[in-house]
Design a protein around this motif. Structure first.
Motif, PDB file in Angstrom:
ATOM      1  N   GLU A  10       0.813  -1.209   0.000  1.00  0.00           N
ATOM      2  CA  GLU A  10       0.000   0.000   0.000  1.00  0.00           C
ATOM      3  C   GLU A  10       0.851   1.265   0.000  1.00  0.00           C
ATOM      4  O   GLU A  10       0.416   2.313  -0.471  1.00  0.00           O
ATOM      5  CB  GLU A  10      -0.923   0.019   1.213  1.00  0.00           C
ATOM      6  CG  GLU A  10      -1.952  -1.105   1.243  1.00  0.00           C
ATOM      7  CD  GLU A  10      -1.353  -2.424   1.707  1.00  0.00           C
ATOM      8  OE1 GLU A  10      -0.235  -2.404   2.288  1.00  0.00           O
ATOM      9  OE2 GLU A  10      -1.986  -3.474   1.482  1.00  0.00           O
ATOM     10  N   ASP A  86      -2.037  -1.745 -12.085  1.00  0.00           N
ATOM     11  CA  ASP A  86      -2.488  -1.662 -10.691  1.00  0.00           C
ATOM     12  C   ASP A  86      -1.396  -1.059  -9.812  1.00  0.00           C
ATOM     13  O   ASP A  86      -1.680  -0.233  -8.924  1.00  0.00           O
ATOM     14  CB  ASP A  86      -2.857  -3.047 -10.174  1.00  0.00           C
ATOM     15  CG  ASP A  86      -4.152  -3.574 -10.775  1.00  0.00           C
ATOM     16  OD1 ASP A  86      -4.903  -2.776 -11.359  1.00  0.00           O
ATOM     17  OD2 ASP A  86      -4.396  -4.795 -10.666  1.00  0.00           O
ATOM     18  N   ASP A  90      -1.432   2.572  -7.781  1.00  0.00           N
ATOM     19  CA  ASP A  90      -1.126   2.677  -6.351  1.00  0.00           C
ATOM     20  C   ASP A  90       0.017   3.644  -6.066  1.00  0.00           C
ATOM     21  O   ASP A  90       0.428   3.807  -4.919  1.00  0.00           O
ATOM     22  CB  ASP A  90      -0.764   1.294  -5.793  1.00  0.00           C
ATOM     23  CG  ASP A  90      -1.963   0.367  -5.713  1.00  0.00           C
ATOM     24  OD1 ASP A  90      -3.108   0.865  -5.707  1.00  0.00           O
ATOM     25  OD2 ASP A  90      -1.752  -0.867  -5.660  1.00  0.00           O
TER      26      ASP A  90
END
Length: 302
Positions: A10, A86, A90
């Motif tokens: 993350e 993706d 992020d």
């Protein structure tokens, strides 16, 4: 896990992704083992980089693992581009570990740079090789064309059993503005004809050290691909199509450092298991050199 890639997904600034595609290697297969070998031979390196004063383990690198490959290259490229996209969404810069050079098309698609910069012994500008449009020998041509799965912007066709993606018209992305191929020393007559066009710049090995790639980019964004066969095979014998009279590792390192501040993504490809780790060690070191230079540039601009 790539050594020092200790950040959580993350919060990562960089995302390592393995792409063990090995379906079109012409002479010496084994690129399916490339991502694992690159990670393994990176274990010996110090965490600290004296040039930048940075520690790799503090640069927010996360290893997302491998994207399992299968035999349908167009479909795999499309899937891989999505996985890399993706990571980009992020906020991470993708670090793609090949795998055959074909996987670079997915990296370019996910990052959408202005210029494709490639260290490579070969032009890779064939329209097809042995009838295969998605061969490792066609990747730079596919990136320039942005035609096909994982390369072009658009939508899947109704009959998309082959995984192709077609442009949907006026909003189509024409692709990169230019391919800059550093260290190329071989190609077919048709490839050299294509290389003579205005959207390709070829720098032979003996001129790479004096070529100012940063000035050539002139503020444009780049995607940097390192085909390990750009190195003379005396330095990196573990690759599928070795070609003598190549670059020295320091020349490759200098290019990586110069391009890194402008790069939206990076890959190192064509490492196989046909040596004692020389190619994998070089690939791993160049990957780390990219991260150090890119992170240092970010810190200096803040």
């Amino acid at each position: 896990m790539f050594p020092g890639a200790t950040a959580s997904g993350e919060k990562a600034a960089y995302a390592v992704v393995g792409a063990p595609l090995d379906v079109s290697t012409t002479f010496r297969p084994g690129t399916r083992f490339g991502p694992e070998r690159i990670r393994r031979f990176a274990r010996t390196f110090d965490d600290y980089d004296h040039l930048t004063g940075l520690h790799f383990s503090e640069l927010s690198v996360h290893d997302r693992g491998d994207v399992r490959a299968w035999d349908d290259a167009p479909a795999y490229l499309s899937w891989l581009a999505g996985e890399l996209g993706d990571a980009v969404a992020d906020g991470a810069v993708p670090l793609l570990l090949g795998g055959e050079h074909t996987v670079s098309a997915a990296g370019v698609n996910a990052t959408d740079p202005d210029v494709f910069v490639c260290l490579d012994a070969h032009l890779d500008l064939r329209e097809a090789y042995d009838g295969n449009e998605y061969s490792h020998a066609t990747v730079t041509r596919r990136i320039l064309d942005r035609a096909g799965a994982g390369v072009g912007e658009g939508k899947e066709t109704d009959g998309g059993a082959d995984g192709r993606i077609e442009s949907d018209g006026a909003d189509a992305d024409p692709g990169v503005e230019e391919a800059v191929i550093l260290g190329a020393r071989t190609g077919s007559p048709e490839e050299w004809d294509r290389a003579a066009e205005s959207d390709v710049t070829v720098v032979p090995p003996e001129e790479v050290a004096d070529f100012d790639v940063d000035a050539h980019l002139n503020g444009r964004s780049a995607y940097l691909s390192v085909d390990v066969d750009a190195a003379d095979p005396g330095f990196a014998p573990g690759t599928g199509t070795p070609e003598p009279f190549g670059l020295e590792p320091r020349e490759m390192r200098d290019v990586v450092r110069a391009v890194a501040p402008s790069a939206e993504g990076f890959d190192v490809v064509e490492v196989n298991d046909r040596d004692d780790g020389q190619a994998a060690s070089l690939a791993a070191k160049l990957c780390r050199a990219f991260v150090y230079a890119h992170a240092d540039s970010r810190e200096r601009s803040d």
